[in-house]
Each structure stands twice: as structure tokens, then as C-alpha cells.
Design a protein around this motif. Structure first.
Motif, short mmCIF file in Angstrom:
data_model
loop_
_atom_site.label_atom_id
_atom_site.label_comp_id
_atom_site.label_asym_id
_atom_site.label_seq_id
_atom_site.Cartn_x
_atom_site.Cartn_y
_atom_site.Cartn_z
N ILE A 112 0.78 -1.25 0.00
CA ILE A 112 0.00 0.00 0.00
C ILE A 112 0.81 1.29 0.00
N GLU A 268 -7.85 -4.95 -1.02
CA GLU A 268 -6.76 -5.43 -0.16
C GLU A 268 -6.29 -4.36 0.83
N SER A 269 -6.50 -3.11 0.47
CA SER A 269 -6.06 -2.06 1.40
C SER A 269 -6.83 -2.12 2.71
N PHE A 270 -8.12 -2.48 2.61
CA PHE A 270 -8.91 -2.59 3.84
C PHE A 270 -8.40 -3.73 4.71
N ILE A 272 -5.51 -4.58 4.99
CA ILE A 272 -4.20 -4.26 5.56
C ILE A 272 -4.31 -4.02 7.07
N PHE A 273 -5.53 -3.68 7.51
CA PHE A 273 -5.73 -3.51 8.96
C PHE A 273 -5.41 -4.81 9.70
N ILE A 276 -1.65 -5.24 9.87
CA ILE A 276 -0.95 -4.37 10.84
C ILE A 276 -1.24 -4.82 12.28
N THR B 447 -9.21 1.33 -3.75
CA THR B 447 -10.29 0.78 -2.92
C THR B 447 -11.64 1.42 -3.24
N PHE B 557 -3.92 4.10 5.36
CA PHE B 557 -4.56 3.10 6.23
C PHE B 557 -3.57 2.55 7.26
#
Lengths: 369, 642
Positions: A112, A268-270, A272-273, A276, B447, B557
Motif C-alpha cells: 500500500i 486489499e487495502s482494507f 491491511i488492517f 498491521i 479501494t 490506512f
């Protein structure tokens, strides 16, 4: 050292997180390379080997009720002979933290934030983990308890959402992959994938119910194996192993496949939570293991002054691999092949030595009595 | 120059009529102490004999513009020097007594009575009314202090007795004093003495004070005392003191009767289903509203007074035999530890007793609803009611408790649960939506669905700022609207809404300062923030939102996730009177279906474990014994719990 008390469930969640976080890294890929279509079977076998290793550890620790692994080693060998063994354990924790930090930072970078300097990612990620660590074991375990369900939920939804994007069960065949002998041998090596269970050995004095320590270890090993199995199976159903072996971050590749209608794509960015949170828990847990074991070795009253030095040490070491490939090699080629030897071999030897020298167990109880 | 010296000299010999005795005696004490400390003369160059002359120093206080100059020359400042904490005027004066004491008050030993702490007033009541009145006048600074009413009278008996009453105008009910105190004492006192009036110490002599207590003052709360501090405190609390000649005791009559607001509707915790009454500023009304809901003799109300000057009453309520005694002791200890001069509001007391004063998250719940307070008490919490304040403080509390409302329990459980889910989602929306918007538009375009991404891009075409600046501008405007709407006089309140909606919303979009989609984002965030039921927690969100925004704008994010992790890590070690704030999520203490969801009330057999109540069960395992459809009918169920 003053010991904060943690509940069994919190300990389980922490252990589950430190064992499972590697599914977000390149581990599922090299397992697929190792065992081809039988990668899921390799995980099961590796978990069984690891459980055997843990059984040895439990047998050793049971001779010294209420004492941590580090303290038990000292009880067995005396302060001078114990030192190298204790340092091996601290070193192992540091090594696992370093490798995880570098790999997670690389994942964030490639997934990201491609133009952000890796030092920014490493510093913030390790800083957050070290902060939790500094706040105390309670903070580390409670944070794990808080985030693990979130991570499991996100990963489960990710897998379920990805299945419609062309999952094929026949890609799991042939069932035994490279053959039973190769599978057994490789799974023995890959039992190193579960060496994070050592953390529980260091946490024994912190457990409210230390008698549950063996069970927590087994539960964590098998629960994380199950979680990993689900990821590996879906991954292999979506990417046949020759293609899958080319993906540096398999779970990220699975997330990229999600396409439900026109609006649910490239999510996929969501997810990433989940990366992390899992990474931060794993790093804080392993960093705590490193710091706490070292503090126990030095008989310090508090581990907290060691947080900053270990943060710097881990950060500096994480920059040693020149790139992601090398960092993965530190993990795949060294830690996850030979890691089980320093993790589980000393307890086996120490068990023998303790029995011969009459340390711990019934002999110790008799001396005390 | 010569004129100036002359002016100063003339002031030195002319006492100022504006200087009060109070200020003079204070200065006297200060000066005497300096003398004792050997400072005299050290810094007093050029003052000559003026230091030995109290008169000259008094003039120093009235020198106007020359005051500073006088101070520069080593003399007394025109202002009285502040005292060190803990020092009392009387103490200082006593320390200096005997040197050149010229004050009349000292001759009568009254200086000790000139204190600001009622508890420091010397104890005994004298048999002489005149002396008692002198002392009371000194305590209350009568006649300068106009709030006090001192009425002297004579009780007409065979041997007339002099007496006096003392009360504070505005705090005591005058009708009661007139008809139930003065009238019987002045007109009806000549009744034949009764056996009960005889004081055992005085033998056969009938005691007028006993007579007043027994049958002359027909008021329900009258207390006899032989301590002057009790008398003073009674008067300060709105009571009336009756002091009679020839007796070393006095009466304090309950005559509270100040103006107060009637019980109104809740302002912050309104509900549709449920009672519509809220606490007001009268503590006794508030405790009664709770007691009306908990009709048990085990409901305890302990009183404490906090603040040397304010002496505000704090009622600590709990249920004896249910609330954990360690919790009650802890609350009592923390309250007693508050040593300040002024504290009046529950919000201030909260800051003195909370566990993590530097955390953004509150660790004490304040509520204006008596029904909710009673429910908390029944679960083993401790409640604090502060006089003159319409909020009750509840301890201990957890984060999920701060997200609950009274109505959750009054609605049937599926709807109660639905509202809680809604509020939980709102919590995260209020916390992170602007940050997620900035992160998605600045870092993670992929997204956003393509059509929406294009719409956002098109709407942002005319906007000259980066997204984060745009968000900050609008968020700041919204903060202004919120603050203005709170502070603005009611009559022009609606104007704020119009200004906010039209000018800051529509006009800002048309002017190309912000994009229309962002207006939707900020509006949603604001709505979500208003669904958070606790005012303190919504303030926490207000601040944390900017931290998330910063993290999202710098690291996308990833930044938001890291900040959220740190936030949870910090919160996980925060405690409320020893109870972890994230309980019962972690550590897991068995939430009894009352955490994020609201389970059926008949399944909630146990009280929350985090309060460690002395009695865990609050109802038997099977309450609906008649209900055979639920598998818990008499034929299948088991009796237990209780």
C-alpha cells in the motif's frame, strides 16, 4: 522481576497471534514450494512435531513449577553454564522479531505505501509494539485479546470472498504432494514454524493458572495450525502451486482476487488492517519475550529499562538484510529450518541433566521439605 | 521630587479610612512574622520608623500608584502577602500576638474565630449569650457581611431569657423561621415547664433549651449541640441557629429553603421509552429520586464535605451487603484525600479521584438520569451525588458501559441490541471516517469503486487544496458550529443551524473551497459523534479524530491502523477504580450478554463481574417459569441462583 498476572485466555490469544501472524508473510508460499499440493498436510505434520517439542519443554518446565524457562535453565545448570543457553533463547526471540519486522515492513511497502521509506514503516510499527510492550504484559495480552477476533474475522471474510474468484479443489491433488517420506522430513524441519510457543515458557510466572500452561501451548499450536491450514488451502485452490510459488505475499494476492460486483474490488487495502494488527501484536509479544527473558537472565526487578535498547537493537538488525529476498531467506532458509533445534533441543538435554543432578521435580520438593 | 516626598510623608501619617480591619490584621500578622524572621530592616532601606508603626503601613496599602514604589523600597506591598497553603489567619495572628497588639478582637481572644474553615472554629459554646454572639459575629464577619441575619429576642417567662437566631438570608425559609421558631419562642414560651425539660445536670431547674427542643420549636429536624463548629456549619447549610443565654448548648433547626430548579427532563440522555426526569441541583432531591427507585434499607448514603471554602456536600451511595466493600473504601479514601479550598462541581471532583487523569478516555461515568443511577447501584457500583450539581458520578465504569444508554434496557432486546450495534458502528465512524476518506483518496484510490472515484475526482476539480486541508477546514468549521451552538443565547440558537448548514455547507461548496462529497463525510461523522451517549466520551472522540486524521494523511490506512493499535494498547491498561476499562472484552469477565449486544433481561442472571459484587446472582436461572415454549418451563427447568 515483578510479574504481572495474565489470564489463560489472554495468554492463548497472544500465543495464537504470535504463531499465526506469519500467514500474512511469504510463509504460505514457501510451504507450497516445499510440499507442493500437500502444503496443508505439511502444516498438520509440522504442528504435530511442534507439539512433540512443546511436550519436551513442558516435561522440563514441570520440574520447576512456577519458574520460567530462563529461570529453570539457571536452576539446572547454575548461573555460569546457564548463560549461553539463556542467551540463545533471548537471541532467538530477537531473531524472530527482527525477521518479522522486516518482512511486515516490506509487505506494507509493497502492498500500500510503495514510495514511503522503509525506515518510516519499521520505526512506527516497532515503536507501536514497543509502546505496548513498555506498558506491560497486560497491555500486550489484552491488545492481543482485543485484536485477534478482528484479525480472524477479517481473514475469514477475505477467504470467503475470494473463493468465488475461481477456487478449484482439484488443485489440492495429488494429496501427498512430493511423497510421504519427503513430507515427513520437511515437516520435521518446518516444525520450526511454531517455535514462537517458547514465549509461553517465558511467561510461566505471569500466568494466573500456571497449571494450564501445557494446555494453552497445545491449543495455541493447533488453533494457529488450523487457521493457517484454511489460508493455505484457499491459497492453493486459487493459485496452483507453481504459480503460487511466485507470489511474495500469498494472502495479499488472494485479497487482490476479490471481485464481488462492480463495487467490491481491489479491497486489499482494507485488509491491511488485519496485517498491521497481527504484525503489531506479534512484534510486541516477541519483543516482550526478548526483553523479559533478558531481564530474567540479569535478575532485574523491571524489564522496562530494556525496552528502548532492545527497540534500537531490533530496528538496527532489521536493516541488515539488503532486500526482501534476503529477509525472507533469513526466515525461510535459517530460522524456519533450524529454529527448532535451539528451541526444543536444550530442554531435552536439560531434562536429562536435571534428572541426573537431581534438580527440580520431586527431588527439589524433597530438599525444600 | 520634593512634592512627591511630601505627598508620601503625608500619607504615612494619615490613616486611610478605606483600609478594613481585616486587611489591617492580615498585614499585622505578616509584618510581625517578618520581624520574627529577622527580616526587619534588611529590605527596609529608606523606610525609617514606618515599619514600626502599623498606621503607616496601613497607609501603604492605599497608596495607589506609589504602591509598587513603596514595595521597591523594601516596605510592605500595597497588597496583603499571600499565605502559604495550610496557614490560617488566626494562627499567624497568634504567632504575632504579644508584641504590639492593639486590636480589640485580640483582647477578647476572638481572633481564632476569624477563620475561613468552619471546622477550625474553636469548639465550646459559652453560657453567656453576649460572648457567643460576639464569637458568631466574628466568625461570620457581621455586620460587614450582609448575607447573615442575626435576630435577638427575649423569651418571656417568669425569668425572661435572652436569645438570638442566626441564619443566611436566601438559604433559609423565612416563613418557617417566623412561624415555627420565632412565634413559639417569643409568644408561647410561657407554658408551664414539663418534666422532660429538666436538665439532669441542672437538677430541678427547668432548662429553656430543653423546653425549646421538646415543645417550643415544632420542626422535624432539630439538633442540639455544644460545639460552635456544628452551629456554624448548620447555618452555612441553610439551617437556623438558636442561641440562648445561660446555656452552653444551642439548637440548629433545619430550615433550608433556597430557590431551586424543579425536576426537569434530561438534556443529554433523553429517551423515548422510559422515565423523563433528570437530577437537579438539589442533592436531597437527587438522593430521594434514587431512593424512590431502590426501596431498600440497605441503600446507604454517606456524606462528606469537600473544599475548605466551598464545603460542598458529596453523598456517596451504595448498597450495603451488595457493593464490594473494598470499592466503597477506595472511593471514600479518594474523596477524603481531596484537600482543596474550592471545589463545587462533579466534573472537578471527577478529576480529583479518577485513575488516569492524563488519558483522553474518561474513567468515571456521569449521568443525569436517576433510573440509570439506580440500575448501576443495583449492579454493585458506587454513586456520588454532589450538591448543586445535576450529575451523578458512577464508579467503576468500562468503555462499553460508556456506550450504553438507559433505553437499551427498556426496549425489547432485539431493538436494544440493534441500537447498540448502530452506536458501536457510529463510534468507529466518528473516530475514523474523515481519516479513512483522506487515506483512501490520497493513498488507496484503488479501494474506491471506479465510478465513485471519478465522481470524487470531478467534485474535487475546482478545489485548490489537498484533501487533508479540505477536511481540516470543514471539520474546524463544524467544531465552531458545535461550540457556538452550545454557547449562543437560546434565542438566536436556530440562526447557528442556518448559518452552519447554508453558509458553511452549500456556500463553501459553491465557492470551491470544499467538495460536496466531503460535506457528506463530515456530516456523517458529526451525526455519528452525536450518537455516542456519553458527553465525555464524545469529547474524547472529537480529539482522537484529529490524531487519526493526521495519521491517515501521513501514512494512509497503515497510519490509522498503527494509531488505533496504540490507542487500544493504552486503553487496555487504563483502569476505573481498579477495573480495566476494556472489561469485559479483555480481560474476559463474563458480560452476561450485555456488552455490545443487549441480551434478553430474563437471561441476565448475574451482575457484571467487574464490580466484584458481594452477591453475584441477581435473579434465579429461570425467571419465566410459566413459559413452556422456551424449554425453561417448570417441567424442564431447575431452581437455583437467587
Amino acid at each position: 522481576m515483578r510479574h504481572e498476572q495474565i489470564g489463560s485466555r489472554e495468554a492463548f490469544f497472544l500465543l495464537f497471534a504470535v504463531l499465526s501472524a506469519k500467514v500474512f508473510l511469504s510463509t504460505p508460499r514457501y510451504i507450497a514450494e516445499d510440499a507442493q499440493t500437500a502444503a496443508w498436510l505439511l502444516i498438520v505434520l509440522a504442528a504435530l512435531w511442534a507439539a512433540l517439542g512443546w511436550a519436551i519443554m513442558v516435561a522440563f518446565l514441570r520440574r520447576f513449577p512456577g519458574l520460567s524457562l530462563i529461570e529453570a535453565v539457571e536452576q539446572t545448570l547454575g548461573p555460569y553454564l546457564a548463560l549461553p543457553v539463556q542467551l540463545v533463547y533471548t537471541g532467538l526471540f530477537v531473531y524472530v522479531t527482527v525477521v518479522a519486522l522486516r518482512q511486515f515492513a516490506e509487505t506494507v511497502l509493497s502492498a500500500i505505501l510503495p514510495i514511503t521509506p522503509i525506515s518510516v514503516i519499521s520505526v512506527t510499527l516497532l515503536g507501536a509494539s514497543a509502546y505496548a510492550c513498555y506498558l506491560g504484559l497486560e497491555s500486550v495480552t489484552r491488545t492481543a485479546r482485543f485484536f485477534v477476533p478482528v484479525v480472524v474475522f477479517l481473514v475469514t471474510s477475505l477467504l470467503l470472498l475470494a473463493i468465488p474468484s475461481g477456487a478449484r479443489a482439484d488443485q489440492l491433488l495429488p494429496l501427498l504432494g512430493p511423497g510421504p517420506v519427503a513430507l515427513l522430513w520437511r515437516s520435521l524441519q518446518r516444525s520450526s514454524l511454531f517455535i514462537e510457543v517458547l514465549l509461553l515458557g517465558v511467561l510461566v510466572p505471569n500466568l494466573k493458572e500456571p497449571e494450564k500452561m501445557p494446555r494453552i501451548g497445545y491449543q495455541a499450536i493447533f488453533a494457529s495450525a488450523l487457521f493457517w491450514l484454511a489460508v493455505e488451502v484457499v491459497f492453493q485452490m486459487l493459485f496452483p502451486y507453481p504459480a503460487g510459488a511466485k507470489n511474495p505475499f500469498p494472502l495479499l494476492a488472494v485479497a487482490r482476487l476479490i471481485a464481488i460486483g462492480r463495487f467490491l474490488q481491489r479491497v486489499e487495502s482494507f485488509f491491511i488492517f488485519a496485517w498491521i494488527f497481527a504484525a503489531a501484536i506479534k512484534l510486541s509479544g516477541m519483543l516482550y519475550g526478548a526483553i523479559s527473558s533478558y531481564a530474567q537472565l540479569l535478575h532485574l526487578k523491571s524489564y522496562r529499562p530494556l525496552t528502548a535498547p532492545f527497540l534500537v537493537l531490533v530496528l538496527a538488525l532489521s536493516f541488515l538484510p539488503s532486500n526482501l529476498i534476503e529477509a525472507t531467506q533469513w526466515d525461510r532458509g535459517a530460522l524456519r529450518v533450524w529454529g527448532a533445534v535451539p528451541a526444543f533441543a536444550p530442554p531435552l538435554l536439560l531434562l536429562g541433566i536435571a534428572a541426573i543432578r537431581g534438580k527440580g521435580g520431586r527431588e527439589r520438593a524433597r530438599h525444600k521439605g | 521630587m520634593a512634592a512627591s516626598i511630601w505627598q508620601r510623608l503625608s500619607k504615612l501619617v494619615t490613616p486611610s479610612p478605606q483600609v478594613t480591619d481585616d486587611a489591617f490584621s492580615l498585614y499585622e500578622a505578616t509584618r510581625q512574622e517578618r520581624k520574627d524572621d529577622g527580616e526587619e530592616g534588611g529590605g527596609g532601606k529608606g523606610r525609617g520608623t514606618s515599619q514600626d508603626d502599623p498606621q503607616s503601613d496601613r497607609t501603604g496599602q492605599d497608596q495607589g500608584g506609589d504602591g509598587e514604589k513603596a514595595s521597591d523600597h523594601g516596605g510592605a506591598s500595597r497588597f496583603v502577602q499571600p499565605r502559604q497553603a495550610g496557614e490560617r489567619r488566626g494562627e499567624r495572628k497568634r504567632a504575632g500576638a504579644g508584641a504590639d497588639d492593639t486590636d480589640d478582637a485580640d483582647k477578647d481572644g476572638l481572633d481564632a474565630y476569624r477563620t475561613d474553615d468552619p471546622n477550625k472554629v474553636p469548639d465550646p459554646i459559652d453560657r453567656s449569650l453576649d460572648l457567643n454572639l460576639k464569637r458568631l459575629k466574628t466568625v461570620f464577619r457581621i455586620p460587614q457581611n450582609k448575607d447573615l441575619v442575626l435576630r435577638e429576642f427575649i423569651i418571656s417567662r417568669d425569668t425572661p431569657v435572652k436569645g438570638a437566631i442566626l441564619f443566611i438570608d436566601g438559604m433559609a425559609a423565612k416563613e418557617i423561621i417566623d412561624w415555627a421558631v420565632l412565634q413559639p419562642l417569643m409568644l408561647l414560651a410561657d407554658l408551664p415547664p414539663m418534666e422532660a425539660d429538666r436538665d439532669p445536670q441542672l437538677g430541678q431547674q427547668p432548662d429553656i433549651l430543653e423546653a425549646a427542643y421538646n415543645h417550643l420549636v415544632p420542626i422535624n429536624q432539630v439538633s442540639k449541640t455544644d460545639r460552635l463548629p456544628d452551629l456554624v456549619k448548620g447555618v452555612l447549610a441553610g439551617g437556623t441557629a438558636i442561641v440562648l443565654d445561660g446555656t452552653d448548648r444551642a439548637l440548629v433547626v433545619e430550615t433550608k429553603g433556597w430557590e431551586h430548579r424543579s425536576v426537569g427532563e434530561p438534556k443529554q440522555e433523553a429517551v423515548i421509552r422510559g422515565p423523563h426526569e433528570a437530577f437537579n441541583e438539589t442533592m436531597r432531591t437527587n438522593t430521594a429520586m434514587i431512593r424512590r427507585r431502590l426501596k431498600t434499607p440497605a441503600l446507604m448514603t454517606e456524606f462528606m464535605e469537600i473544599g475548605r471554602l466551598s464545603n460542598v456536600e458529596v453523598a456517596m451511595m451504595y448498597i450495603d451487603g451488595l457493593t464490594n466493600t473494598a470499592l466503597v473504601d477506595e472511593v471514600r479514601t479518594r474523596l477524603k484525600a481531596i484537600k482543596v479550598d474550592y471545589v463545587s462541581d462533579s466534573g472537578t471532583i471527577e478529576q480529583f479521584i479518577e485513575d488516569s487523569p492524563f488519558s483522553l478516555y474518561p474513567s468515571i461515568l456521569s449521568t443525569e438520569r436517576p433510573d440509570r443511577t439506580a440500575a448501576f447501584l443495583s449492579e454493585g457500583h458506587v454513586v456520588l451525588i454532589v450538591n448543586n450539581n445535576p450529575f451523578a458520578l458512577v464508579v467503576p465504569i468500562t468503555l462499553v458501559g460508556l456506550m450504553h444508554t438507559a433505553e437499551d434496557a427498556y426496549l425489547r432486546w432485539p431493538f436494544g441490541s440493534f441500537l447498540r450495534i448502530l452506536r458501536t458502528v457510529s463510534y468507529f465512524v466518528a473516530l475514523s471516517l474523515p481519516a479513512l476518506y483522506v487515506a483512501a483518496t490520497a493513498y488507496h484510490h484503488e479501494t474506491i469503486p471506479t465510478d465513485l472515484a471519478m465522481a470524487i475526482a470531478a467534485s474535487r476539480e475546482a478545489v485548490p487544496f489537498p484533501v487533508v486541508v479540505e477536511v481540516l477546514l470543514l471539520a474546524f468549521s463544524f467544531e465552531l458550529i458545535t461550540e457556538a451552538a452550545t454557547r449562543v443565547p437560546n434565542i438566536i440558537g436556530p440562526t447557528i443551524g442556518i448559518v452552519g448548514a447554508l453558509v458553511l455547507g452549500q456556500a463553501a461548496v459553491q465557492a470551491g473551497i470544499v467538495s460536496p462529497i466531503l460535506v457528506i463525510v463530515i456530516a456523517m461523522t458529526a451525526l455519528a459523534a452525536f450518537t455516542v451517549p456519553n458527553y465525555n466520551l464524545s469529547n474524547t472522540l472529537r480529539v482522537l479524530r484529529y490524531v487519526h486524521l493526521l495519521a491517515g494523511s501521513v501514512l494512509g490506512f497503515y497510519g490509522i491502523a498503527v494509531v488505533f493499535f496504540v490507542d487500544v494498547a493504552r486503553l487496555s491498561v487504563q483502569r476505573s477504580f481498579g477495573v480495566p476499562m476494556l472489561n469485559p472484552i479483555t480481560p474476559m469477565k463474563g458480560g452476561q450478554g450485555d456488552v455490545i449486544l443487549r441480551g434478553p433481561v430474563f437471561h441476565m442472571e448475574k451482575r457484571p463481574r467487574y464490580t466484584y459484587p458481594q452477591e453475584l446472582n441477581r435473579q434465579p436461572p429461570i425467571v419465566r417459569k410459566w413459559d413452556r415454549t422456551q424449554g425453561s418451563g417448570p417441567s424442564k427447568g431447575k431452581e437455583g441462583g437467587g
